[in-house]
Design an enzyme around this catalytic site. Structure first.
Site, PDB file in Angstrom:
ATOM      1  N   HIS A 143       0.806  -1.194   0.067  1.00 38.34           N
ATOM      2  CA  HIS A 143      -0.045  -0.116   0.039  1.00 38.34           C
ATOM      3  C   HIS A 143       0.857   1.368  -0.107  1.00 38.34           C
ATOM      4  O   HIS A 143       0.560   2.299  -0.617  1.00 38.34           O
ATOM      5  CB  HIS A 143      -0.874   0.085   1.234  1.00 38.34           C
ATOM      6  CG  HIS A 143      -1.550   1.246   1.698  1.00 38.34           C
ATOM      7  ND1 HIS A 143      -3.038   1.189   1.278  1.00 38.34           N
ATOM      8  CD2 HIS A 143      -1.178   2.395   2.063  1.00 38.34           C
ATOM      9  CE1 HIS A 143      -3.277   2.701   1.483  1.00 38.34           C
ATOM     10  NE2 HIS A 143      -2.396   3.231   1.966  1.00 38.34           N
ATOM     11  N   GLU A 144       1.757   1.386   0.942  1.00 37.60           N
ATOM     12  CA  GLU A 144       2.613   2.478   0.748  1.00 37.60           C
ATOM     13  C   GLU A 144       3.667   2.773  -0.303  1.00 37.60           C
ATOM     14  O   GLU A 144       3.857   3.762  -0.732  1.00 37.60           O
ATOM     15  CB  GLU A 144       3.617   2.393   2.047  1.00 37.60           C
ATOM     16  CG  GLU A 144       3.025   2.434   3.527  1.00 37.60           C
ATOM     17  CD  GLU A 144       1.943   3.500   3.712  1.00 37.60           C
ATOM     18  OE1 GLU A 144       2.340   4.506   3.187  1.00 37.60           O
ATOM     19  OE2 GLU A 144       0.845   3.531   4.378  1.00 37.60           O
ATOM     20  N   HIS A 147       1.693   4.389  -3.003  1.00 36.90           N
ATOM     21  CA  HIS A 147       1.898   5.852  -2.994  1.00 36.90           C
ATOM     22  C   HIS A 147       3.166   6.509  -3.816  1.00 36.90           C
ATOM     23  O   HIS A 147       3.082   7.380  -4.502  1.00 36.90           O
ATOM     24  CB  HIS A 147       1.681   6.378  -1.377  1.00 36.90           C
ATOM     25  CG  HIS A 147       0.532   6.314  -0.771  1.00 36.90           C
ATOM     26  ND1 HIS A 147      -0.483   6.712  -1.179  1.00 36.90           N
ATOM     27  CD2 HIS A 147       0.157   5.791   0.311  1.00 36.90           C
ATOM     28  CE1 HIS A 147      -1.755   6.416  -0.455  1.00 36.90           C
ATOM     29  NE2 HIS A 147      -1.086   5.867   0.677  1.00 36.90           N
ATOM     30  N   GLU A 217      -5.983   6.747  -0.839  1.00 34.93           N
ATOM     31  CA  GLU A 217      -6.170   5.790  -0.081  1.00 34.93           C
ATOM     32  C   GLU A 217      -6.628   4.641  -0.778  1.00 34.93           C
ATOM     33  O   GLU A 217      -6.185   3.316  -0.655  1.00 34.93           O
ATOM     34  CB  GLU A 217      -6.712   6.012   1.214  1.00 34.93           C
ATOM     35  CG  GLU A 217      -5.808   7.179   2.043  1.00 34.93           C
ATOM     36  CD  GLU A 217      -4.524   6.521   2.247  1.00 34.93           C
ATOM     37  OE1 GLU A 217      -4.127   5.470   2.356  1.00 34.93           O
ATOM     38  OE2 GLU A 217      -3.469   7.541   2.464  1.00 34.93           O
TER      39      GLU A 217
END
Length: 304
Positions: A143-144, A147, A217
């Site tokens: 997930h990070e 970004h 997100e």
């Protein structure tokens, strides 16, 4: 599997929203500058100060975040499993490996920041490492990394410039020695106009950025689930982290709340009820789980 299936695919929805947000903020910025030209003679100093803060935030956001959260970079010898996980995911996603840091706090969370994938840091807390299973941690790290791959951290930083400028201008109007020394009705009206315009601009830019933050997100959740092929693990991590954050004392959460926009899950563990969702940096847990359930259904997998 083709060479591109394991990589973070371009997210056209996220790209479109980032461009639209920047365009709308640009229009707001032009109007704001025009109002300043009419209202103030000393606005150049405010713009220069805000531009300096923006440059510092853009170029040194990784160092600022690490310092504020008392995190430190760790070597592969210190955290071999974490480094190994990041190495594998970066290879799958065809991304340069970010620097790895660990924050010594019981708050289970993670964030990634930096002006580009080549100048980035990924940080996890000791509380997160203690609580998550290997596949759950993989989902959070993916997930990070998403970004970083989509450069939305840099976009959020740049987009925040107008809000920073508006906030500084309100302070300038209140505390400037020049304006404080004037007591006539004209000066009072000028201060009121500056504060009113600045406050309005701040609110509009705040809401635009929050809307973009919530969507990014969801986009990062989607990219992580597609990269790992295990949306259920990411859903499990979200549920576990949100539940654990609810048990952390409020006094321990306050130091991280200013960085909510960059965290895997907000420090209050919530997306905000009703109209408060407009002010939240993250979608609600329920919304994130629903989106992961859809992906899981497409993959014929159960979701937590």
């Amino acid at each position: 599997m083709s060479a591109n299936q394991g990589r973070f695919a371009p997210d056209r929805g996220l790209t479109a929203r980032m461009l639209l947000t920047l365009f709308l903020l640009g229009l707001l910025y032009v109007g704001f500058m025009a109002a300043l030209v009419v209202l103030l003679r000393s606005w150049i100093a405010v713009v220069l100060i805000a531009a300096g803060l923006l440059a510092a935030q853009y170029w040194f956001s990784d160092r600022i975040a690490l310092f504020a959260l008392h995190a430190h970079e760790v070597s592969a010898e210190e955290q071999p499993q974490l480094h190994g996980l990041v190495d594998r995911l970066c290879t799958m996603a065809d991304l340069p490996k970010p620097r790895i840091a660990v924050a010594e706090t019981d708050l289970p969370n993670a964030f990634a920041t930096g002006r580009s994938a080549d100048h980035a840091v990924l940080c996890v807390t000791t509380g997160l490492l203690r609580r998550l299973e290997a596949d759950e941690l993989e989902g959070v790290v993916a997930h990070e990394l998403s970004h970083l791959a989509h450069r939305d951290v840099a976009v959020i930083t740049v987009a925040s410039f107008l809000g920073v400028l508006a906030g500084l201008l309100v302070r300038f109007a209140f505390y400037s020695q020049l304006l404080r020394g004037r007591r006539d009705p004209t000066s009072a009206a000028l201060i009121g106009a500056v504060v009113g315009v600045s406050a309005g601009v701040y609110v509009i830019s705040f809401l635009l950025i929050r809307s973009l933050s919530r969507y990014r997100e969801l986009a990062a959740d989607r990219s992580a689930a597609q990269l790992t092929g295990r949306p259920s693990a990411l859903a499990s991590a979200l549920t576990k982290v949100s539940g654990e954050i609810a048990r952390i004392p409020d006094k321990d959460l306050r130091t991280t709340q200013p960085f909510n926009a960059f965290l895997f899950t907000p420090a209050d563990g919530k997306g905000g009820p009703g109209v408060m969702r407009l002010f939240s940096t993250h979608p609600s847990l329920e919304r994130r789980l629903e989106e992961l359930a859809k992906i899981s259904s497409n993959l014929n997998q159960p979701v937590a």
